[in-house]
Scaffold this active site. Structure first.
Site: not given
Length: 561
Positions: A229-232
């Site tokens: 989960l990128d930059a979550i």
């Protein structure tokens, strides 16, 4: 199933109210009916054999061949039995940011290959797919329909009042937070945390939530063992707050995991939050959130350790990890290099300003760049060091490539020895250097560590005896292979940090189930280091030879059974 839906609905109740909650329940019930026939209960537990290669889908290329196929072939022929998982950085159609402005979540970029190529790779290694779900490209169909005034897409993004007070909002880059776009109803401002081509999505919309879940379930159905989960940490927005790590964001991640694991219990969530340690590990929740979190202080701390020749800060920090025991079934994703730069914020409170300045000075001296973020008072401060990790750690004036390789591999041994799953960036495995040309041509500092490699030329360099590439690659593969055979290096095995003086980083790993214990000794300096006591045992890196150790050679690594 009923119990699982009750948990899911509990999370929905924490995110939504009234009619919006009823809508969210209805939409997810529809999703459950659609996906249930696709359910897969295969689970593969994490072990010491697990490591994750971080790579772009087109990081290697050959004329007339799709890069995903080229990468698969290279790994099969050169890394089978060594690399067990591959993190494919975004392999979807995109418009900017080297893949992180996704214009279509459901397709593989045809320049790179196809879903068949991804599944072929996943037939013999675990695959991590990138969930870039904080934002989409402005060219995404959803945003186009939003600007055309089509429901429900008008609720998929965050329309803003440009005159509101955004002073408390965390700003990761020195760029405008809001961007103006032409819409059917005139000009409107939208939230754009990272760039004007990365439009933040609005998880307050149940319709958007369902769309994102469909995307993540698609990745799991294609065999994703991990979803990143990128930059979550930026996912939920609320004016008057930092818009980072909000309770709604944590609830959202729990909900995503809950739904994914209903159908694909073998798919694990890893959160990417480039922040100080306590904020970072909050994403474990109570064992109900991420199964893995990035160990963000490790890259800058290891770099400081190697540059200063002093292990004190690293030793103290590593000891502190035991003060917050991890929930059962969770572990760290340890890494030193990635497609991004080396974050500075994670060592706030660990390194003082003078110690950080050592990093800044050395990075610039070694050909790197420094990226800045905008603070709430309008000032700017260093956010990220943009440099290839080998170039950052080693003496760029050293002519003896064996010495440079030894220094670099000592830094990597720190990561490989600590509790967790190691993540190895492809340029670290391959002994690459700075790609200055990429920075100069694009004006993008992160390109310094994103060079794409022609595979025939690469193979030639890897076959050249004594070359930096071959020495690093061979040494790295050997450590990974030996590591994978030791139960004491299980991601869940115990860890005790030893204090043996400033020139040495040392620890013990013990697997109480198997009974294996390994003592790790790493000389982090370019000179011989004397030990305060004598160690006895079989050195795994010396073919298991019985040995008595009183001193360590420059950058020597010892794994002692």
């Amino acid at each position: 199933m009923k119990g699982h839906r009750a948990i899911r609905n509990k999370y929905l109740d924490m995110l939504y109210r009234g009619e919006k909650k009823d809508l969210a329940i209805r939409l997810l019930d529809e999703l459950y009916e659609k996906w249930m026939p696709e359910a897969n209960d295969q689970v593969k537990e994490l072990s010491q054999k697990d490591c994750i290669l971080i790579a772009y889908g087109d990081c290697m290329y050959r004329d007339g061949e799709k890069p995903l196929h080229t990468l698969d072939e290279f790994l099969r022929e050169n890394c089978e039995g060594v690399i067990t998982n591959v993190h494919l950085l975004p392999v979807f159609p995109y418009t900017s940011d080297d893949g992180f402005s996704v214009s279509d979540y459901n397709s593989i970029n045809p320049v790179m290959g196809s879903w068949e190529d991804v599944e072929n790779l996943g037939s013999w290694v675990g695959v991590m797919m990138d969930g870039v779900i904080n934002h989409t490209s402005k060219s995404h169909e959803w945003f186009r329909k939003c600007c055309e005034g089509e429901a429900p897409y008008t609720g998929y993004y965050i329309e803003c009042d440009k005159d509101a007070d955004y002073s408390t909002v965390t700003r990761p880059r020195a760029l405008p937070l809001l961007t103006e776009f032409d819409t059917k109803d005139g000009k409107k401002w939208f939230w754009t945390t990272f760039s004007d081509d990365q439009i933040d999505v609005n998880f307050e919309s149940p319709y958007l939530l369902k769309e994102i879940l469909e995307v993540l379930l698609l990745y799991a159905s294609k065999g994703a063992r991990f979803i990143r989960l990128d930059a979550i940490g930026f996912a939920w927005k609320k004016l008057g707050t930092t818009c980072m790590h909000l309770k709604e964001t944590h609830t959202l991640i729990k909900l995503l995991r809950c739904v994914i694991q209903e159908f694909y219990p073998g798919t694990m969530i890893i959160t990417e939050t480039n922040v100080p340690h306590l904020e970072n590990i909050s994403y474990f929740g109570d064992g109900d959130e991420a199964q893995l979190v990035y160990q963000f202080p490790l890259p800058p701390l290891t770099l400081y350790t190697m540059l200063s020749g002093n292990s004190g800060k690293l030793t103290a920090w590593a000891k502190s990890l035991d003060q917050t025991p991890l929930p059962k079934g969770t572990t760290f994703f340890n890494f030193l290099a990635s497609h991004d730069g080396i974050g500075v914020r994670p060592v706030d409170g660990i390194l003082n300003e003078k110690e950080k300045q050592l990093l800044f000075d050395c990075v610039l001296e070694h050909g790197g760049r420094i990226s800045y973020k905008t603070n709430s008072d309008g000032s700017q401060s260093p956010y990220e060091l943009n440099i290839n990790y080998l170039e950052a750690v080693t003496d760029i004036h050293e002519k003896d490539e064996k010495k440079r390789a030894d220094c670099f591999l000592a830094s990597q041994a720190v990561m490989l020895s600590l509790q967790g799953i190691p993540g190895i960036y492809y340029h670290s495995l391959l002994g690459s250097g700075n790609w200055i040309q990429g920075v100069e041509e694009s004006g993008i500092p992160r390109r310094i560590n994103r060079e794409k490699l022609e595979v025939t030329k690469l193979l030639g360099e890897l076959s050249k005896e004594g070359s930096l590439r071959k020495t690093v690659f061979d040494g790295y593969c050997r450590m990974l292979k030996i590591r994978g055979e030791q139960s004491a290096f299980s991601p869940f095995a115990g860890q005790i940090i030893l204090d043996l003086g400033s020139e040495i980083f040392a620890l013990e790993r013990e697997n109480k189930e198997s009974g294996q214990k390994i003592t790790v000794l790493i000389n982090i300096t370019a000179k011989e280091a004397c030990l305060e006591k004598t160690f006895y045992g079989k050195d795994l890196l010396q073919n298991g030879r019985e040995t008595e150790i009183t001193t360590l050679k420059p950058y020597q690594i010892v794994w002692l059974v």
